[in-house]
Design a protein around this motif. Sequence first.
Motif, PDB file in Angstrom:
ATOM      1  N   SER A  93      -4.645 -12.247  -4.573  1.00 56.04           N
ATOM      2  CA  SER A  93      -5.471 -13.426  -4.322  1.00 56.04           C
ATOM      3  C   SER A  93      -6.781 -13.310  -5.092  1.00 56.04           C
ATOM      4  N   PHE A  94      -7.450 -14.437  -5.252  1.00 51.35           N
ATOM      5  CA  PHE A  94      -8.752 -14.451  -5.914  1.00 51.35           C
ATOM      6  C   PHE A  94      -9.711 -13.485  -5.213  1.00 51.35           C
ATOM      7  N   THR A  95      -9.719 -13.546  -3.883  1.00 53.36           N
ATOM      8  CA  THR A  95     -10.616 -12.678  -3.114  1.00 53.36           C
ATOM      9  C   THR A  95     -10.359 -11.206  -3.434  1.00 53.36           C
ATOM     10  N   ARG A 138     -11.370 -26.230  -3.582  1.00 55.57           N
ATOM     11  CA  ARG A 138     -12.632 -25.470  -3.545  1.00 55.57           C
ATOM     12  C   ARG A 138     -13.042 -24.948  -4.908  1.00 55.57           C
ATOM     13  N   ARG A 140     -14.473 -21.753  -6.697  1.00 49.15           N
ATOM     14  CA  ARG A 140     -14.444 -20.322  -6.426  1.00 49.15           C
ATOM     15  C   ARG A 140     -15.460 -19.617  -7.309  1.00 49.15           C
ATOM     16  N   GLU A 150      -9.950 -24.942  -7.593  1.00 49.65           N
ATOM     17  CA  GLU A 150      -8.591 -24.712  -7.137  1.00 49.65           C
ATOM     18  C   GLU A 150      -8.178 -25.728  -6.081  1.00 49.65           C
ATOM     19  N   SER A 168     -10.524 -17.011   2.491  1.00 48.98           N
ATOM     20  CA  SER A 168      -9.328 -16.602   1.739  1.00 48.98           C
ATOM     21  C   SER A 168      -8.060 -17.219   2.332  1.00 48.98           C
ATOM     22  N   LEU A 169      -7.319 -17.929   1.495  1.00 49.66           N
ATOM     23  CA  LEU A 169      -6.053 -18.515   1.938  1.00 49.66           C
ATOM     24  C   LEU A 169      -5.043 -17.423   2.293  1.00 49.66           C
ATOM     25  N   TYR A 170      -4.950 -16.396   1.428  1.00 45.97           N
ATOM     26  CA  TYR A 170      -3.944 -15.359   1.667  1.00 45.97           C
ATOM     27  C   TYR A 170      -4.237 -14.582   2.951  1.00 45.97           C
ATOM     28  N   ARG A 213       0.553 -22.240  -9.562  1.00 46.07           N
ATOM     29  CA  ARG A 213       1.270 -21.144  -8.909  1.00 46.07           C
ATOM     30  C   ARG A 213       2.069 -21.703  -7.737  1.00 46.07           C
ATOM     31  N   GLU A 224       3.007 -22.071  -1.023  1.00 50.08           N
ATOM     32  CA  GLU A 224       1.821 -22.714  -1.622  1.00 50.08           C
ATOM     33  C   GLU A 224       2.175 -23.327  -2.968  1.00 50.08           C
ATOM     34  N   THR A 226      -0.328 -24.356  -5.887  1.00 48.48           N
ATOM     35  CA  THR A 226      -1.752 -24.323  -6.206  1.00 48.48           C
ATOM     36  C   THR A 226      -1.995 -24.646  -7.669  1.00 48.48           C
ATOM     37  N   TYR A 230      -9.290 -22.428 -14.440  1.00 52.59           N
ATOM     38  CA  TYR A 230     -10.157 -21.261 -14.624  1.00 52.59           C
ATOM     39  C   TYR A 230     -10.991 -21.470 -15.876  1.00 52.59           C
TER      40      TYR A 230
HETATM   41  C1  16G Z   1      -5.529 -17.130  -6.796  1.00 49.08           C
HETATM   42  C2  16G Z   1      -4.238 -17.881  -7.095  1.00 49.08           C
HETATM   43  C3  16G Z   1      -4.002 -19.008  -6.115  1.00 49.08           C
HETATM   44  C4  16G Z   1      -4.106 -18.511  -4.688  1.00 49.08           C
HETATM   45  C5  16G Z   1      -5.436 -17.830  -4.482  1.00 49.08           C
HETATM   46  C6  16G Z   1      -5.561 -17.242  -3.102  1.00 49.08           C
HETATM   47  C7  16G Z   1      -4.284 -17.721  -9.570  1.00 49.08           C
HETATM   48  C8  16G Z   1      -4.173 -18.426 -10.848  1.00 49.08           C
HETATM   49  N1  16G Z   1      -4.223 -18.445  -8.448  1.00 49.08           N
HETATM   50  O1  16G Z   1      -6.640 -17.896  -7.142  1.00 49.08           O
HETATM   51  O2  16G Z   1      -2.708 -19.525  -6.339  1.00 49.08           O
HETATM   52  O3  16G Z   1      -3.986 -19.580  -3.791  1.00 49.08           O
HETATM   53  O4  16G Z   1      -5.589 -16.770  -5.423  1.00 49.08           O
HETATM   54  O5  16G Z   1      -6.832 -16.647  -3.015  1.00 49.08           O
HETATM   55  O6  16G Z   1      -4.413 -16.526  -9.558  1.00 49.08           O
HETATM   56  P1  16G Z   1      -7.630 -16.468  -1.664  1.00 49.08           P
HETATM   57  O7  16G Z   1      -6.775 -15.731  -0.723  1.00 49.08           O
HETATM   58  O8  16G Z   1      -8.855 -15.721  -2.066  1.00 49.08           O
HETATM   59  O9  16G Z   1      -7.961 -17.851  -1.148  1.00 49.08           O
END
Ligand code: 16G
Length: 245
Positions: A93-95, A138, A140, A150, A168-170, A213, A224, A226, A230
Amino acid sequence: FTAEALAGGGTGPLYLRLKSLIRGAIDKGALTAQDALPSEREIASQLDISRVTVRKALTELVDEGVLTQKRGSGTYVTGQGQRVEQRLSRLTSFTEDMLARGLMPSVKWLQKTVASPSPDEAMVLALSPNERVIRLRRLRMADGRPMALELAVVPARMLASPDAVGSSLYEALQTAGIRPVRAMQRLSAESLSAEDAEALSVPAGSPALYIERISYLADGRAVEFTKSHYRGDAYDFVVELTTSG
Ligand code: 16G
């Protein structure tokens, strides 16, 4: 770097001791942003260890964003505001990606709602008729620097409510006991619309990496869809290629 310092670094595997030696030099300020490291060969002979060990330590520090490798000119301590180098081999994830680099992720929410899916979202997520989605849009940021815009779309039944997603979505999915294990990702080039460019603090028309993604659960259900933009000046996506034989 001295062999004594490495020997004093404990008893773990050599490459891990070398990694902490290098991190330590950065923490103490002996090495600062943009400083060049000695070559692989020099480090190996100074410390009387193999080049394979040195390479392993340097590669991991590059993956973690601590060091940056420039084609043909060596290895440097990563500076602030530099491009982020992202491996395209792991479903992260981005986080997680930003934390692994020592950058502080943050979010500016633009939309967080339950909505009806668009036809392509319904198709990609294999939704039943009338099923709703959670739409998360959002900006990021990493250390306050805008990195990506995103739009994540998740079947509404997967999360209790949009507010289940903090930053964080994940993390929210994991809390709900849902774990994406596989994803398909498509990258293409786009220039940013005036509105998106403004959100990302770059001039209108600037280049972006547009990334889609689709992530799947172990049972094959899509979790998801998404779409991300970037910043083209802030990101390198890196893929390792190997032959199979
Ligand atoms: C990344 C993913 C995105 C995912 C997100 C979750 C890419 C291109 N995209 O940004 O698909 O939803 O991570 O991140 O890598 P989060 O848990 O920090 O919200």
